[in-house]
Design an enzyme around this catalytic site. Structure first.
Site, PDB file in Angstrom:
ATOM      1  N   HIS A 100     -13.302  -2.356   0.460  1.00 38.36           N
ATOM      2  CA  HIS A 100     -12.123  -2.713   1.254  1.00 38.36           C
ATOM      3  C   HIS A 100     -12.166  -2.217   2.699  1.00 38.36           C
ATOM      4  O   HIS A 100     -11.309  -2.607   3.508  1.00 38.36           O
ATOM      5  CB  HIS A 100     -10.846  -2.243   0.537  1.00 38.36           C
ATOM      6  N   ASP A 122      -3.138  -4.886  -4.151  1.00 37.15           N
ATOM      7  CA  ASP A 122      -4.031  -3.750  -4.409  1.00 37.15           C
ATOM      8  C   ASP A 122      -3.319  -2.752  -5.314  1.00 37.15           C
ATOM      9  O   ASP A 122      -2.097  -2.572  -5.212  1.00 37.15           O
ATOM     10  CB  ASP A 122      -4.349  -3.068  -3.054  1.00 37.15           C
ATOM     11  N   HIS A 124      -4.031   0.223  -4.838  1.00 37.75           N
ATOM     12  CA  HIS A 124      -4.045   1.366  -3.913  1.00 37.75           C
ATOM     13  C   HIS A 124      -3.387   1.005  -2.585  1.00 37.75           C
ATOM     14  O   HIS A 124      -3.350  -0.159  -2.192  1.00 37.75           O
ATOM     15  CB  HIS A 124      -5.495   1.782  -3.663  1.00 37.75           C
ATOM     16  N   ASP A 126      -4.427   2.236   0.438  1.00 34.94           N
ATOM     17  CA  ASP A 126      -5.421   2.159   1.519  1.00 34.94           C
ATOM     18  C   ASP A 126      -4.809   2.605   2.847  1.00 34.94           C
ATOM     19  O   ASP A 126      -5.111   2.069   3.906  1.00 34.94           O
ATOM     20  CB  ASP A 126      -6.008   0.740   1.604  1.00 34.94           C
ATOM     21  N   HIS A 139     -12.774   2.940   2.324  1.00 39.09           N
ATOM     22  CA  HIS A 139     -12.053   1.849   1.623  1.00 39.09           C
ATOM     23  C   HIS A 139     -10.627   2.258   1.246  1.00 39.09           C
ATOM     24  O   HIS A 139      -9.815   1.374   0.965  1.00 39.09           O
ATOM     25  CB  HIS A 139     -12.840   1.328   0.407  1.00 39.09           C
ATOM     26  N   ASP A 225      -7.607  -7.096  -3.158  1.00 44.65           N
ATOM     27  CA  ASP A 225      -8.499  -6.139  -3.823  1.00 44.65           C
ATOM     28  C   ASP A 225      -8.470  -6.485  -5.314  1.00 44.65           C
ATOM     29  O   ASP A 225      -7.391  -6.507  -5.925  1.00 44.65           O
ATOM     30  CB  ASP A 225      -7.966  -4.726  -3.553  1.00 44.65           C
ATOM     31  N   ASP A 227      -9.058  -4.842  -7.767  1.00 44.64           N
ATOM     32  CA  ASP A 227      -8.481  -3.823  -8.646  1.00 44.64           C
ATOM     33  C   ASP A 227      -6.958  -3.912  -8.735  1.00 44.64           C
ATOM     34  O   ASP A 227      -6.332  -3.142  -9.472  1.00 44.64           O
ATOM     35  CB  ASP A 227      -8.968  -2.415  -8.299  1.00 44.64           C
ATOM     36  N   GLU A 274     -14.026  -5.686  -3.233  1.00 47.02           N
ATOM     37  CA  GLU A 274     -14.262  -4.683  -4.285  1.00 47.02           C
ATOM     38  C   GLU A 274     -14.867  -5.247  -5.570  1.00 47.02           C
ATOM     39  O   GLU A 274     -14.893  -4.549  -6.590  1.00 47.02           O
ATOM     40  CB  GLU A 274     -12.993  -3.872  -4.599  1.00 47.02           C
TER      41      GLU A 274
HETATM   42  C1  DIR Z   1      -8.156   6.696  -2.977  1.00 50.31           C
HETATM   43  C2  DIR Z   1      -8.743   5.471  -3.668  1.00 50.31           C
HETATM   44  N1  DIR Z   1      -6.770   6.485  -2.623  1.00 50.31           N
HETATM   45  C3  DIR Z   1      -8.970   7.070  -1.735  1.00 50.31           C
HETATM   46  N2  DIR Z   1      -8.626   4.315  -2.889  1.00 50.31           N
HETATM   47  C4  DIR Z   1      -9.087   3.092  -3.260  1.00 50.31           C
HETATM   48  O1  DIR Z   1     -10.167   7.323  -1.900  1.00 50.31           O
HETATM   49  O2  DIR Z   1      -8.428   7.084  -0.647  1.00 50.31           O
HETATM   50  N3  DIR Z   1      -8.863   2.054  -2.592  1.00 50.31           N
HETATM   51  N4  DIR Z   1      -9.791   2.953  -4.357  1.00 50.31           N
HETATM   52  O3  DIR Z   1      -9.146   0.781  -2.920  1.00 50.31           O
HETATM   53 MN    MN Z   2      -8.167  -1.568  -1.575  1.00 52.19          MN
HETATM   54 MN    MN Z   3      -7.833  -0.776  -4.708  1.00 56.48          MN
END
Ligand code: DIR
Ligand code: MN
Ligand code: MN
Ligand code: MN
Length: 302
Positions: A100, A122, A124, A126, A139, A225, A227, A274
């Site tokens: 991402h 998402d 998350h 991000d 990401h 994303d 996920d 992703e």
């Molecule tokens: C987590 C994971 N918040 C980080 N983030 C992800 O690493 O900052 N984002 N997987 O897609």
């Molecule tokens: Mn993401």
């Molecule tokens: Mn994500």
């Protein structure tokens, strides 16, 4: 429309996501989109050096903790140019990630010379910065980067020129870091969690998200994303989180984007990120990504 592959894995610590563009193409992406009546031009992949050639701990002077930031800068610049070039030529840019972190480039390109909004599908947020990130993985930072949060304020390449916080909206969040939660709550972005979808249904939430993202702007960028989906549907992602969107919710969401686009012409650019073929089961996550692109671009049952 123009397909742009961005095979970068600099933003995550799981290798394999650089193969996402190939996997999504292999899942009949172009044929699925052509079935909607759109003409497809595949511009191939951006040139991205292998991560093995690089040192993850090398830091740029202006930031504390963000891995591969120079490489991310280089990818972001070339992707921003590629997205802006597609738009200049009247072609809809469909970007295939990659992790991402590539959204930094997509948003910079899409908002070059235009005010845009963004819908972020998402698990998350991000929204980490190099200062708040627990992982150092970029990401987990692209929204903050595009909005110039924290030390991203000093990085001109990261800022999306025409993106303002009020037009950024999340759909289906369910995994946020502590400092990230604080930053999201203090910001002017709009955040719908999975609980909002549970309570109100996907339809009401996505309609609200479309209203927020498109208010007063020329168009919207859809950042998807994989996920966001439940891992039962989309196992081929680096950071799966259970309790995600169902297969039907995801299609409905992107069909609603297409409906709004048909009525108001708001869809400006999109990315699918992703997809990690190494972690996938028989390419099913890439197949869903390809199907969802077709839904967003107007595929209908009848
Ligand atoms: C987590 C994971 N918040 C980080 N983030 C992800 O690493 O900052 N984002 N997987 O897609
Ligand atoms: Mn993401
Ligand atoms: Mn994500
Ligand atoms: Mn050109």
């Amino acid at each position: 429309m123009r397909i742009i592959g961005a095979p970068s894995d600099y933003g995550a610590n799981r290798r394999g996501v650089d193969m996402g563009p190939s996997a999504i193409r292999y899942a009949d992406l172009a044929a699925g989109i052509e079935a909607t009546g759109a003409s497809v031009h595949d511009a191939g992949d951006l040139a991205v050096p292998r991560a093995e050639e690089r040192d993850p701990n090398r830091e740029t002077p202006s930031t504390g903790k963000a891995k591969f930031l120079r490489e991310t800068r280089d990818v972001s610049r070339s992707l921003a140019d590629a997205v802006a070039d597609a738009l200049d030529h009247g072609a809809f840019p469909l970007v295939l990630g990659g992790d991402h972190s590539i959204a930094i480039g997509s948003l910079a390109g899409s908002s070059r010379g235009a005010d845009v909004g963004a819908i972020w599908f998402d698990a998350h947020g991000d929204f980490n910065t190099p200062e708040t990130s627990p992982s150092g993985n970029v990401h987990g930072m692209p929204v903050a980067a595009a909005l110039g949060k924290g030390s991203f304020a000093d990085l001109t390449w990261a800022k999306a020129p025409g993106l303002s916080e009020e037009n950024v909206v999340y759909v289906g969040l369910r995994d946020i870091d502590a400092d990230e939660r604080r930053a999201i709550n203090e910001s002017d972005v709009t955040a719908f969690t999975m609980a909002d979808i549970d309570e109100r249904g996907i339809s009401a939430v996505v309609e609200d998200a479309l209203d927020v993202a498109s208010a007063g702007v020329e168009g919207i960028h859809v950042s998807f994303d994989l996920d966001w989906l439940d891992p039962n549907e989309a196992p081929g992602v680096g950071t799966p989180v259970r309790g995600g969107a169902t297969y039907r919710e995801a299609h409905w969401a992107l069909e609603a984007v297409a409906e709004r686009d048909a009525a108001e012409g708001i869809l400006r650019s999109m990315e699918l990120v992703e997809v990690n073929p190494i972690l996938d089961e028989s390419n099913r996550t890439a197949e869903i990504a390809a199907e969802l692109a077709a839904s967003a671009l107007g595929k209908r049952t009848l």
